[in-house]
Design a protein around this motif. Structure first.
Motif, PDB file in Angstrom:
ATOM      1  N   ASP A  80     -13.636  12.731   4.296  1.00  0.00           N
ATOM      2  CA  ASP A  80     -14.683  11.740   4.078  1.00  0.00           C
ATOM      3  C   ASP A  80     -14.094  10.541   3.349  1.00  0.00           C
ATOM      4  OD1 ASP A  80     -16.648  13.288   5.287  1.00  0.00           O
ATOM      5  OD2 ASP A  80     -17.193  14.299   3.411  1.00  0.00           O
ATOM      6  N   GLY A  81     -14.768   9.414   3.479  1.00  0.00           N
ATOM      7  CA  GLY A  81     -14.344   8.227   2.751  1.00  0.00           C
ATOM      8  C   GLY A  81     -13.190   7.472   3.374  1.00  0.00           C
ATOM      9  N   LEU A  82     -12.808   7.804   4.606  1.00  0.00           N
ATOM     10  CA  LEU A  82     -11.696   7.132   5.274  1.00  0.00           C
ATOM     11  C   LEU A  82     -12.080   6.798   6.708  1.00  0.00           C
ATOM     12  CD1 LEU A  82      -8.697   6.183   5.322  1.00  0.00           C
ATOM     13  CD2 LEU A  82      -8.092   8.508   6.053  1.00  0.00           C
ATOM     14  N   LEU A  83     -11.884   5.550   7.098  1.00  0.00           N
ATOM     15  CA  LEU A  83     -12.086   5.103   8.477  1.00  0.00           C
ATOM     16  C   LEU A  83     -10.831   4.360   8.927  1.00  0.00           C
ATOM     17  CD1 LEU A  83     -15.722   3.635   8.220  1.00  0.00           C
ATOM     18  CD2 LEU A  83     -15.062   5.943   8.932  1.00  0.00           C
ATOM     19  N   VAL A  84     -10.630   4.266  10.226  1.00  0.00           N
ATOM     20  CA  VAL A  84      -9.481   3.566  10.797  1.00  0.00           C
ATOM     21  C   VAL A  84      -9.994   2.639  11.892  1.00  0.00           C
ATOM     22  CG1 VAL A  84      -7.152   3.828  11.744  1.00  0.00           C
ATOM     23  CG2 VAL A  84      -8.163   5.682  10.396  1.00  0.00           C
ATOM     24  N   THR A  85      -9.381   1.458  12.020  1.00  0.00           N
ATOM     25  CA  THR A  85      -9.872   0.496  13.006  1.00  0.00           C
ATOM     26  C   THR A  85      -8.728  -0.326  13.577  1.00  0.00           C
ATOM     27  OG1 THR A  85     -11.540  -1.224  13.385  1.00  0.00           O
ATOM     28  CG2 THR A  85     -10.308  -1.345  11.311  1.00  0.00           C
TER      29      THR A  85
ATOM     30  N   ILE B 103       0.865  -1.188   0.000  1.00  0.00           N
ATOM     31  CA  ILE B 103       0.000   0.000   0.000  1.00  0.00           C
ATOM     32  C   ILE B 103       0.898   1.234   0.000  1.00  0.00           C
ATOM     33  CG2 ILE B 103      -1.777   1.236   1.287  1.00  0.00           C
ATOM     34  CD1 ILE B 103      -2.295  -1.684   2.593  1.00  0.00           C
ATOM     35  N   LEU B 104       0.750   2.074  -1.015  1.00  0.00           N
ATOM     36  CA  LEU B 104       1.643   3.213  -1.199  1.00  0.00           C
ATOM     37  C   LEU B 104       1.090   4.515  -0.649  1.00  0.00           C
ATOM     38  CD1 LEU B 104       2.804   2.481  -4.866  1.00  0.00           C
ATOM     39  CD2 LEU B 104       3.852   1.711  -2.720  1.00  0.00           C
ATOM     40  N   GLY B 105      -0.212   4.728  -0.727  1.00  0.00           N
ATOM     41  CA  GLY B 105      -0.771   5.996  -0.275  1.00  0.00           C
ATOM     42  C   GLY B 105      -2.228   6.135  -0.672  1.00  0.00           C
ATOM     43  N   LEU B 106      -2.819   7.258  -0.266  1.00  0.00           N
ATOM     44  CA  LEU B 106      -4.225   7.519  -0.528  1.00  0.00           C
ATOM     45  C   LEU B 106      -4.410   8.360  -1.778  1.00  0.00           C
ATOM     46  CD1 LEU B 106      -5.341   8.466   3.109  1.00  0.00           C
ATOM     47  CD2 LEU B 106      -5.589   6.238   1.983  1.00  0.00           C
ATOM     48  N   GLU B 107      -5.516   8.151  -2.440  1.00  0.00           N
ATOM     49  CA  GLU B 107      -5.973   9.016  -3.520  1.00  0.00           C
ATOM     50  C   GLU B 107      -7.141   9.854  -2.995  1.00  0.00           C
ATOM     51  OE1 GLU B 107      -5.120   9.242  -7.183  1.00  0.00           O
ATOM     52  OE2 GLU B 107      -3.315   8.689  -6.067  1.00  0.00           O
ATOM     53  N   THR B 108      -7.178  11.125  -3.395  1.00  0.00           N
ATOM     54  CA  THR B 108      -8.232  12.017  -2.894  1.00  0.00           C
ATOM     55  C   THR B 108      -8.780  12.869  -4.030  1.00  0.00           C
ATOM     56  OG1 THR B 108      -6.755  13.879  -2.387  1.00  0.00           O
ATOM     57  CG2 THR B 108      -7.013  12.180  -0.682  1.00  0.00           C
ATOM     58  N   THR B 109      -9.860  13.568  -3.730  1.00  0.00           N
ATOM     59  CA  THR B 109     -10.368  14.584  -4.644  1.00  0.00           C
ATOM     60  C   THR B 109      -9.383  15.749  -4.689  1.00  0.00           C
ATOM     61  OG1 THR B 109     -11.615  15.546  -2.801  1.00  0.00           O
ATOM     62  CG2 THR B 109     -12.794  13.997  -4.236  1.00  0.00           C
ATOM     63  N   ALA B 110      -9.575  16.638  -5.657  1.00  0.00           N
ATOM     64  CA  ALA B 110      -8.637  17.751  -5.839  1.00  0.00           C
ATOM     65  C   ALA B 110      -8.544  18.632  -4.594  1.00  0.00           C
ATOM     66  CB  ALA B 110      -9.052  18.582  -7.051  1.00  0.00           C
ATOM     67  N   ASP B 111      -9.659  18.804  -3.898  1.00  0.00           N
ATOM     68  CA  ASP B 111      -9.628  19.656  -2.702  1.00  0.00           C
ATOM     69  C   ASP B 111      -9.231  18.885  -1.443  1.00  0.00           C
ATOM     70  OD1 ASP B 111     -11.841  18.115  -2.180  1.00  0.00           O
ATOM     71  OD2 ASP B 111     -13.264  19.790  -2.061  1.00  0.00           O
ATOM     72  N   ARG B 112      -8.920  17.592  -1.587  1.00  0.00           N
ATOM     73  CA  ARG B 112      -8.435  16.739  -0.506  1.00  0.00           C
ATOM     74  C   ARG B 112      -9.458  16.546   0.623  1.00  0.00           C
ATOM     75  NH1 ARG B 112      -2.046  18.626   0.070  1.00  0.00           N
ATOM     76  NH2 ARG B 112      -1.462  18.073  -2.084  1.00  0.00           N
ATOM     77  N   SER B 113     -10.699  16.763   0.317  1.00  0.00           N
ATOM     78  CA  SER B 113     -11.739  16.618   1.338  1.00  0.00           C
ATOM     79  C   SER B 113     -12.299  15.199   1.401  1.00  0.00           C
ATOM     80  CB  SER B 113     -12.890  17.597   1.070  1.00  0.00           C
ATOM     81  OG  SER B 113     -13.543  17.282  -0.151  1.00  0.00           O
ATOM     82  N   ARG B 114     -12.004  14.410   0.368  1.00  0.00           N
ATOM     83  CA  ARG B 114     -12.537  13.046   0.328  1.00  0.00           C
ATOM     84  C   ARG B 114     -11.474  12.095  -0.209  1.00  0.00           C
ATOM     85  NH1 ARG B 114     -16.933   9.846   0.196  1.00  0.00           N
ATOM     86  NH2 ARG B 114     -18.324  11.553   0.770  1.00  0.00           N
ATOM     87  N   VAL B 115     -11.357  10.940   0.445  1.00  0.00           N
ATOM     88  CA  VAL B 115     -10.497   9.864  -0.048  1.00  0.00           C
ATOM     89  C   VAL B 115     -11.274   9.075  -1.082  1.00  0.00           C
ATOM     90  CG1 VAL B 115      -9.350   7.709   0.608  1.00  0.00           C
ATOM     91  CG2 VAL B 115      -9.125   9.738   2.062  1.00  0.00           C
ATOM     92  N   THR B 116     -10.661   8.863  -2.219  1.00  0.00           N
ATOM     93  CA  THR B 116     -11.353   8.188  -3.328  1.00  0.00           C
ATOM     94  C   THR B 116     -10.735   6.843  -3.684  1.00  0.00           C
ATOM     95  OG1 THR B 116      -9.965   9.344  -4.943  1.00  0.00           O
ATOM     96  CG2 THR B 116     -12.053  10.395  -4.323  1.00  0.00           C
ATOM     97  N   GLY B 117      -9.661   6.460  -3.006  1.00  0.00           N
ATOM     98  CA  GLY B 117      -9.029   5.182  -3.311  1.00  0.00           C
ATOM     99  C   GLY B 117      -7.646   5.111  -2.712  1.00  0.00           C
TER     100      GLY B 117
END
Length: 472
Positions: free
Chosen positions: A311-316, A140-154
């Motif tokens: 948004d779009g990110l949870l941790v457990t 796992i290399l990192g997160l993908e987000t929307t342009a404004d970084r408000s939502r994780v998209t992958g």
């Protein structure tokens, strides 16, 4: 005909926490991917990505019940696969402050699978879900987000065998990568505030070895557990597990760690002052070499205190909190976290991360964190604030343990709290409080040492006659 785009959840990490998360996500998303560096499917031995897999991983009753809720029938499946069972108050022999607690059944079923056995059963049940796919041997290399970084998209990944990198899209990404989670680093890179953390140095070290016994120290009990205390900051869990084996994990804190040479390990066990340990190990057959593990600090990441979160990110799981492992709360926390997550997976609506973190903290993490913090700080060398409330809680806990050497009802109530079935404050109900006070004023009860029994072996002449008998 529906033209809606299928929804996907991505779970980072195939640990138990990741499997539990995948289980609840499968009810809310069309597809669930579980991504891990290890090979997962069919593995029934300790994994490299789970370094504690070679050690005892105690499953508290609260965790067993949560796992059963997630996977109905899984407890009976494990029992049928040779996993032993008992009652946390009735068939676990507890030694606290150097004295044995009075045993009493507490309706607290506990089971004794090894970590690989438990993972195998949970993984197979998760794998059986038609919309869950395991993506193995993938970094796992990192997160993908929307342009404004408000939502994780992958998430960006790299397949270890081919070296190919790709972006895996997801409507929600769940980080279950454990203590080494990179979510705090990723959030900082995205411009989010630093994740508040609490750490407490405990300097824990433990050693595990598996045996077959030629004697019986249990007499119907599932486990014999010695809990470390300030006068002797060493402890041990000596438990039956699957395959007819005995699993022993012994530990010490603040740098006082058990050795890994066989003679030194046996001498360490003798120092605990529990005759049934020493006697049972006298002619036991070691099945493995002693294996060490170090746990320097407890850790809690307080995501619930973040002013904002994508948004779009949870941790457990351990990616949120790592308790002192001698209290056996990790797997229970992970299973209960999945139940909290399930309550936030409303049909047609994405989970709100900060609401999830606040519920997780209040309903699951806070009670156990506070209870274990009180015990950790009872050791003078552990750094931390010993507030008035902490000192009062320590004094009360000591009275509970003294009373429990005399009164099985106190033991049962204590185990319901320690086993995460009831909250710790239930011990302060008026009737129980009076019982604890009265019994503790009498002082701890002493008991004669337990006898270890060995099978009667036939005399040499009898053995020869028996060996000469024809086979049936």
């Amino acid at each position: 005909m529906s033209h809606e785009t299928p929804t996907r959840a991505v779970v980072l990490g195939g640990s138990l926490a990741g499997l539990f998360a995948a289980r609840v996500l499968a009810d809310a998303y069309d597809e669930v991917l579980v991504i891990d560096r290890d090979v997962l499917i069919g593995v029934d031995v300790p994994r490299r990505g789970c370094p504690q897999g070679r050690h005892i991983n105690g499953l508290l009753t609260g965790g067993q019940r949560a796992i059963e809720e997630l996977y109905p029938g899984i407890t009976e499946e494990m029992l049928a696969d040779g996993v032993p069972k008992g009652d946390l108050g009735g068939t676990v022999r507890w030694y606290m402050q150097g004295r044995q607690l009075e045993q009493q059944h507490a309706d607290m079923l506990c089971i004794g699978p090894s970590r690989p056995k438990l993972e195998l059963h949970v993984r197979e049940r998760t794998q059986a879900l038609s919309n869950v796919t395991f993506v193995e041997r993938t970094d796992i290399l990192g997160l993908e987000t929307t342009a404004d970084r408000s939502r994780v998209t992958g998430v960006r990944v790299q397949h270890l065998d081919s070296g190919e990198a790709e972006v895996v899209d997801g409507d929600v990404v769940v980080d279950a990568t454990g203590r080494g989670s990179r979510t705090p680093v990723w959030l900082a890179e995205l411009g989010y505030p630093q994740v508040p953390e609490e750490r407490k140095k405990i300097g824990l070290g433990y050693v595990t070895q598996y045996y077959r016994l030629n004697s019986d120290p249990y007499h119907g009990d599932l486990s014999i557990n010695v809990v470390a205390h300030p006068k002797l900051p060493r402890g041990c869990i000596f438990a039956k597990t699957d395959g007819g084996r005995i699993e022993m994990t012994t530990y010490g804190i603040l740098g006082d760690h058990p050795p890994t040479d066989q003679a030194g390990l046996y001498a360490w066990i003798d120092s605990l002052g529990i005759p049934e340990y020493s006697d049972a190990l006298r002619d036991a057959v070691p099945l493995t070499e002693p294996v060490a593990f170090r746990f320097p600090t407890t850790l809690r990441r307080r995501y619930e205190d973040m002013p904002r979160f994508p948004d779009g990110l949870l941790v457990t799981g351990d990616a949120v909190s790592c308790f002192n492992p001698v209290y056996a709360g990790g797997m229970t926390m992970a299973a209960k976290a999945a139940l909290v997550m399930r309550s936030h997976l409303h049909t047609g609506a994405a989970p709100q991360p900060l609401e999830y973190f606040k519920d997780l903290a209040r309903d699951v993490l806070d009670p156990h964190w506070e209870m274990t913090n009180v015990v950790d700080l009872s050791f003078p060398g552990v750094e931390g604030k010993r507030t008035l409330s902490v000192r009062m809680a320590q004094a009360f806990l000591k009275r509970v343990q003294i009373a429990a050497t005399r009164d099985g009802k106190v033991t049962a109530a204590y185990m319901r709290a320690a086993g995460q079935v009831e909250r710790p404050e239930t011990l302060q109900r008026p009737g129980m409080l009076l019982r604890i006070l009265v019994q503790s004023l009498r002082g701890p009860k002493s008991r004669p040492p337990h006898i270890v029994t060995r099978p009667v072996r036939p005399a040499a002449g009898q053995a020869a006659e028996q060996s000469a008998e024809p086979a049936a």
